[in-house]
Write an enzyme that holds these catalytic residues in place. Structure first.
Site, PDB file in Angstrom:
ATOM      1  N   HIS A 135       0.820  -1.215   0.000  1.00  0.00           N
ATOM      2  CA  HIS A 135       0.000   0.000   0.000  1.00  0.00           C
ATOM      3  C   HIS A 135       0.856   1.270   0.000  1.00  0.00           C
ATOM      4  CE1 HIS A 135      -0.005  -0.006   4.596  1.00  0.00           C
ATOM      5  NE2 HIS A 135       0.009   1.292   4.382  1.00  0.00           N
ATOM      6  N   ASP A 179       1.305  -7.711   2.417  1.00  0.00           N
ATOM      7  CA  ASP A 179       1.388  -6.280   2.096  1.00  0.00           C
ATOM      8  C   ASP A 179       2.846  -5.811   1.950  1.00  0.00           C
ATOM      9  OD1 ASP A 179       0.942  -3.576   1.801  1.00  0.00           O
ATOM     10  OD2 ASP A 179      -0.495  -3.428   3.446  1.00  0.00           O
ATOM     11  N   SER A 186       3.863   2.337   8.602  1.00  0.00           N
ATOM     12  CA  SER A 186       3.706   1.317   7.583  1.00  0.00           C
ATOM     13  C   SER A 186       5.015   1.145   6.834  1.00  0.00           C
ATOM     14  CB  SER A 186       2.611   1.708   6.607  1.00  0.00           C
ATOM     15  OG  SER A 186       1.385   1.275   7.099  1.00  0.00           O
TER      16      SER A 186
HETATM   17  N1  ARG Z   1      -4.965   0.841   7.525  1.00  0.00           N
HETATM   18  C1  ARG Z   1      -3.657   0.860   6.942  1.00  0.00           C
HETATM   19  C2  ARG Z   1      -3.032   2.263   7.022  1.00  0.00           C
HETATM   20  O1  ARG Z   1      -3.605   3.130   7.642  1.00  0.00           O
HETATM   21  C3  ARG Z   1      -3.629   0.317   5.543  1.00  0.00           C
HETATM   22  C4  ARG Z   1      -4.323   1.124   4.512  1.00  0.00           C
HETATM   23  C5  ARG Z   1      -4.255   0.548   3.139  1.00  0.00           C
HETATM   24  N2  ARG Z   1      -5.357  -0.310   2.835  1.00  0.00           N
HETATM   25  C6  ARG Z   1      -6.622   0.113   2.546  1.00  0.00           C
HETATM   26  N3  ARG Z   1      -7.575  -0.748   2.322  1.00  0.00           N
HETATM   27  N4  ARG Z   1      -6.933   1.395   2.431  1.00  0.00           N
HETATM   28  O2  ARG Z   1      -2.322   2.761   6.203  1.00  0.00           O
HETATM   29  N1  ASP Z   2      -1.540   1.558   8.003  1.00  0.00           N
HETATM   30  C1  ASP Z   2      -0.810   2.615   8.672  1.00  0.00           C
HETATM   31  C2  ASP Z   2       0.258   3.239   7.759  1.00  0.00           C
HETATM   32  O1  ASP Z   2       0.119   3.249   6.559  1.00  0.00           O
HETATM   33  C3  ASP Z   2      -0.211   2.110   9.942  1.00  0.00           C
HETATM   34  C4  ASP Z   2      -1.099   2.355  11.135  1.00  0.00           C
HETATM   35  O2  ASP Z   2      -1.845   3.343  11.135  1.00  0.00           O
HETATM   36  O3  ASP Z   2      -0.995   1.584  12.074  1.00  0.00           O
HETATM   37  O4  ASP Z   2       1.201   3.834   8.209  1.00  0.00           O
END
Ligand code: ARG
Ligand code: ASP
Length: 719
Positions: free
Chosen positions: A85, A226, A654
């Site tokens: 991502h 990921d 991330s």
């Molecule tokens: N929750 C994670 C973060 O905040 C992954 C986001 C990417 N995936 C998604 N379905 N948007 O970055």
């Molecule tokens: N998914 C988040 C990021 O892209 C990580 C988190 O918020 O825990 O940095």
């Protein structure tokens, strides 16, 4: 002080003495603040192995990836590992219908096949220095009005002055910056090196790299691979250089050794990365404000918008592709807001922060320092005074600025109008050409006007239901005057009348361009009115900010005084930090218990070929059924996929390398559990978990799934 801290830790109420595993620690302070606790949990390294100002250390293998992620160097030839991502927009940009790397994945089979990414950079942190005294002295000299103490422009100018122009000239690609910590009670200077020739080496298909998509996002147990791979290139001397075919792979100072042994439940784990933003030092009033205004508005508005968007996406496959990115980023923050509000309510964050305030007030009374209680009174007052403006601003942002796409149509029409009123034909042609370009940028491949129209009606109705008429953008008066308050008819009118409403309207306008048509275009007037309201609200709110930041500096300064060297870590601000903890599951609800490791079995259990979020690629199924896991299987024969740990992370973490007690790479951080997103305000030891892709799954996918095993030759995999 120590004893008090211990008591608070036991009763889990003090947000300021760190709870077990809490914290995003500054590397130079690690030894004095946390090293003993890390060793007690099992760390086998010396502090200088992690951070050494005089030599290379693990820190040198960790980079800022792009704008907001972390990455790590894993080979002497500059290979960088991060999340799928985090590389998503690069993978997307190289994708087309013929080469759909998002769907199919991409693997460079030779270095010549690595793909360039204009705009992408990777940044190393070379030096970290405490410059608090230097900045304080300068502030005293330069700034009687106290407006510079958080200003990036002011602080970075100080940083350049301190480093010296000659130094910057002699070190190409080197940048310096000074960042405020503890709300401007401390300052650190960072010397960084930024490389801008970063090439895509490989990525799994989205059915692996984004497996579970939005349904599984912020969720444990998780089954997502990921990750993506890039390579840094430099000029022949190893210096940063713009892309050139003559560039060579960077020879980094340090790369991580990889362990395929995995770790057991409760084993030590740590990560270094670039957490973006936390609010540990919120007052109780800001907690309530975040819950009742920011998050509640976001949850309500996005829920309505996403419902309508998803309906259209499910109806029309073209729309599904067009709106995939918009939908994902909308739900990401939406789900985060729900999780945060739940934690705020269920775990009494307001009360927790209130107790901290009261402690400071009592201590300040004893020590005869009235300014701290005064700063708290002021903060309470400001939060109360700005309530209505803040609500209006959040409503405007969520419902109109972000919610309605045509609120961002080109509105800078004055040059076109002037040209059309003049006589210069050449000038007119040029201005119409520019307007057409701006229009196409807006009306791009991922814009569906019918979706925007449908959502706009819902957004406008909800906005007008919740914001009183006298607080709405001026142009909205027309809805009552001309449409008897019928927002739907008003929106239809915009689409049928505006030159931007449909392609035919724009073509008709180009055939017979007139200044009057432009000046009276209702969609342009709508967008201008929204933008004017945004400017007015931003200005009105900024009037509170000046006092607010000063009072916050005083408040947090008081906490620093009261706690002395027992103070907890400073809020995340996208600077390099270390967090440590243990591999651990958790118990989300009564009678429910989660383990800390997931396996390929779980991928197969979630498989659903009729739901794009849970499709499993055939090749992966073949490997699964043949149990062809190579050396990456666990001792029980299972193929590991992801694990959870008590480390304290937030957005920006991330891509962070997850390291074992010996400093070897065992995983890549990519998410958090939903129960734990409140950790941005208050860490919850029993609840909050980082979600990490197991490095053995990554190696298995590169080697067995993608057949790119040649890449493993340059890695340092521990025997
Ligand atoms: N929750 C994670 C973060 O905040 C992954 C986001 C990417 N995936 C998604 N379905 N948007 O970055
Ligand atoms: N998914 C988040 C990021 O892209 C990580 C988190 O918020 O825990 O940095």
């Amino acid at each position: 002080m120590k004893k008090q801290c211990l008591l608070w830790t036991l009763s889990l109420v003090s947000p300021f003495c760190s709870l077990a595993d809490e914290g995003m620690w500054m590397l130079p302070l690690l030894k004095q603040q946390r090293f003993a606790q890390m060793q007690a949990l099992g760390l086998k390294l010396q502090d200088t192995d992690i951070y050494n100002p005089d030599s290379t250390s693990l820190k040198d293998a960790v980079v800022v990836f792009g704008g907001g992620c972390t990455g790590e160097i894993i080979s002497p030839d500059g290979l960088v590992l991060t999340n799928h991502h985090c590389g998503y927009s690069q993978i997307q940009r190289h994708s087309s219908l013929e080469h759909d790397y998002l769907t199919d994945g991409y693997w460079a089979m030779t270095r010549d096949e690595e793909l360039t990414n204009p705009g992408l950079s990777v940044t190393f942190i070379d030096r970290i220095e405490d410059v608090t005294t230097y900045v304080r002295d300068r502030l005293e000299k330069d700034d009687s009005t106290d407006t510079n103490f958080l200003s990036a422009r002011y602080l970075n100018a100080l940083a350049r002055e301190k480093a010296g122009e000659q130094f910057l000239k002699d070190h190409p690609g080197t940048e310096v910056e000074i960042r405020p910590f503890y709300e401007g009670n401390q300052y650190w200077m960072f010397t960084k090196k930024r490389y801008s020739d970063v090439r895509l080496v490989g990525a799994p298909p989205s059915s692996i790299g984004k497996f579970g998509a939005d349904t599984d996002n912020w969720m444990w147990p998780r089954h997502t691979g990921d990750f993506s791979l890039f390579r840094i290139y430099a000029d022949a001397d190893g210096n940063p250089a713009e892309y050139s075919p003559d560039n060579v792979p960077l020879r980094p100072k340090r790369w991580l050794r990889i362990s395929t042994k995995g770790i057991e439940e409760n084993d030590f784990a740590m990560m270094i990365g670039f957490p973006g933003r936390t609010n540990k030092y919120y007052t109780s009033w800001e907690v309530a404000e975040r819950r009742d205004i920011d998050n509640d508005v976001r949850i309500n508005i996005r829920n309505l918008r996403q419902e309508a968007m998803l309906e259209e996406m499910l109806r029309d496959p073209a729309v599904r592709i067009q709106y995939a990115g918009k939908y994902a980023s909308s739900t990401n923050a939406y789900k985060n807001a729900i999780g945060t509000n739940r934690a705020i309510r269920e775990r009494n964050f307001e009360q927790l922060k209130g107790e901290e305030q009261n402690k400071l007030i009592a201590w300040a009374r004893q020590t005869n320092q009235p300014e701290y209680a005064e700063s708290l009174r002021m903060l309470e007052q400001i939060v109360s005074d700005r309530r209505n403006l803040r609500f209006r601003n959040w409503m405007l942002d969520e419902a109109l600025v972000r919610g309605i796409e045509f609120a961002s149509i080109p509105t800078d029409i004055k040059p076109v109008v002037d040209a059309l009123k003049g006589k210069d034909k050449e000038q007119q042609r040029e201005q119409l050409r520019l307007l057409t370009l701006a229009w196409r940028r807006f009306f791009n491949a991922s814009y569906a006007p019918e979706v925007d129209r449908k959502i706009a009606k819902i957004m406008l109705r909800e906005y007008r239901r919740l914001v009183p008429a006298y607080d709405q953008p001026a142009y909205f008066a027309l809805i009552d005057k001309k449409f008897k308050g019928d927002a739907d008819r008003f929106i239809d009118y915009l689409f049928s009348t505006s030159i931007f409403g449909q392609s035919e309207n724009f073509s008709a306008f180009l055939e017979r361009p007139s200044a009057r048509t432009l000046e009276n275009d209702p969609m342009i007037l709508f967008a201008q009115s929204v933008q004017d309201e945004k400017k007015a609200l931003t200005t009105a709110l900024a009037a509170f900010d000046a006092d607010f930041t000063l009072e916050r500096r005083t408040y947090v300064g008081g906490l620093l005084q009261m706690y002395g060297d027992q103070i907890s870590f400073p809020d995340a601000n996208s600077t390099i930090r270390l967090t440590y903890g243990q591999k651990k599951g958790y118990e989300p609800r009564d009678a429910v218990s989660y383990r800390s490791q997931t396996t390929l079995d779980g991928v197969m259990q979630k498989e659903d070929s009729t739901n794009w979020e849970f499709v499993v690629p055939d090749r992966l199924k073949e490997l699964y059924h043949a149990r062809d896991f190579g050396p990456y299987r666990m001792t029980d024969g299972q193929m590991p996929v992801a694990f959870s740990a008590t480390t304290h992370t937030t957005g920006g973490n991330s891509g962070s390398p997850v390291l074992n007690a010996g400093g070897e790479l065992i995983g890549i951080n990519f998410d958090r559990n939903w129960e734990g997103v409140g950790g941005d305000i208050q860490y919850l030891p029993d609840y909050q978990r980082s979600i990490i892709v197991d490095i053995r799954y990554v190696l298995f996918l590169i080697d067995k799934y993608a057949g790119a095993g040649y890449l493993l030759d340059e890695l340092d995999i521990a025997p």
